[in-house]
Design an enzyme around this catalytic site. Structure first.
Site, PDB file in Angstrom:
ATOM      1  N   GLU A 146      -1.776   0.290   8.049  1.00 29.06           N
ATOM      2  CA  GLU A 146      -0.988  -0.797   7.479  1.00 29.06           C
ATOM      3  C   GLU A 146       0.195  -0.273   6.686  1.00 29.06           C
ATOM      4  OE1 GLU A 146      -1.455  -4.597   4.402  1.00 29.06           O
ATOM      5  OE2 GLU A 146      -3.169  -3.277   4.792  1.00 29.06           O
ATOM      6  N   HIS A 193       2.842  -7.186   4.269  1.00 35.50           N
ATOM      7  CA  HIS A 193       1.512  -6.657   4.557  1.00 35.50           C
ATOM      8  C   HIS A 193       1.100  -6.956   5.994  1.00 35.50           C
ATOM      9  CE1 HIS A 193      -0.159  -5.579   0.473  1.00 35.50           C
ATOM     10  NE2 HIS A 193       0.961  -6.201   0.146  1.00 35.50           N
ATOM     11  N   GLU A 202       1.410 -11.824   4.975  1.00 38.94           N
ATOM     12  CA  GLU A 202       0.548 -11.097   5.909  1.00 38.94           C
ATOM     13  C   GLU A 202       1.080 -11.428   7.304  1.00 38.94           C
ATOM     14  OE1 GLU A 202      -1.738  -9.009   5.078  1.00 38.94           O
ATOM     15  OE2 GLU A 202      -2.728  -9.623   3.209  1.00 38.94           O
ATOM     16  N   HIS A 235       0.820  -1.211   0.000  1.00 44.71           N
ATOM     17  CA  HIS A 235       0.000   0.000   0.000  1.00 44.71           C
ATOM     18  C   HIS A 235       0.862   1.272   0.000  1.00 44.71           C
ATOM     19  CE1 HIS A 235      -3.264  -2.799   0.586  1.00 44.71           C
ATOM     20  NE2 HIS A 235      -2.602  -3.308   1.605  1.00 44.71           N
TER      21      HIS A 235
END
Length: 242
Positions: free
Chosen positions: A76, A131, A206, A41
């Site tokens: 995040e 992430h 993740e 992101h």
């Protein structure tokens, strides 16, 4: 050593020492290895988030998303940026050349297809996208994603081997495997464009569920982020060094 940062053009930035490498990682010599790190992101986008980009399987997908956050508002994109810098510094200290997919945690971040294209251009030994998940609050733990079914030789075998090495390192660090998605800390999937477009071994990890209170408590503190980074480094070193 300086680190190459990928945007539309490559930007050189200094590599500072944020946290020392874990004992297992410190012994590895990664001289000559190229690692692309993709902090997921970004703080901003260079255009509409919903503009469509190729997904690697004949369809399209949004440019990117804003990502998730803890219930207290820790985003995040900042978590992934902080962890990626720690991973970068440890890998650099081991002799690797590291490449970041975005230049900072304040400016516009490139779309998923641009990140994949720039990563492939480096001909890297590994691509690791970092992430934090936004799963159900009752679920906790990490999972490592890889492209499945694979679309090329790198995805068919090497990406799974990289995913397994990162999974093993995270688990051996005492971090819990996901209780709500995937199996044994691994998840083969076809919907992640960055992994589908990868021409070199690639995974998306993740590291925890930011919507779970216990995971979030670990992710918001420096010590917790350093522990995640050390484990990721050990996984990368085990794969590219082996």
């Amino acid at each position: 050593m300086r680190t190459l940062v990928l945007m539309a053009t490559l930007l050189l930035v200094g590599a500072g020492g944020v946290a020392g490498p874990a004992p297992t990682a410190r012994a590895a010599d990664l001289t000559g290895k190229v690692i692309v790190l993709d902090p997921g992101h970004g703080a901003a986008s260079d255009g509409p988030l919903t503009r469509q980009m190729p997904n690697g399987r004949g369809g399209t997908k949004d440019c990117q998303t804003t990502g998730t956050a803890t219930d207290a508002g820790f985003p995040e994109h900042t978590f992934t940026w902080d962890v990626a810098l720690l991973v970068r510094d440890e890998l650099n200290a081991m002799g690797a050349r590291t490449v970041l997919s975005r230049a900072d945690d304040s400016g516009a971040a490139p779309c998923i297809d641009a990140r994949a294209e720039a990563a492939n251009a480096q001909r890297p030994d590994a691509i690791v996208s970092i992430h934090g998940d936004g799963g159900p609050s009752s679920g906790h733990g990490f999972h490592v994603n890889y492209s499945s079914p694979g679309l090329n030789d790198s995805q068919d075998g090497p990406s799974f081997a990289l995913a397994t090495a990162v999974r093993d390192a995270l688990a051996s660090s005492g971090l819990a495997e996901s209780t709500y998605i995937g199996s044994n800390g691994l998840y083969g999937r076809a919907d992640l464009a960055g992994l589908n477009l990868a021409e070199y071994p690639a995974v998306l990890v993740e590291l925890g569920n930011m919507r779970n209170a216990d995971d979030a408590a670990h992710m918001v503190v420096e010590q917790g982020r350093a522990a995640y980074a050390d484990a990721v480094v050990r996984g990368i070193a085990a794969y590219v060094g082996g």
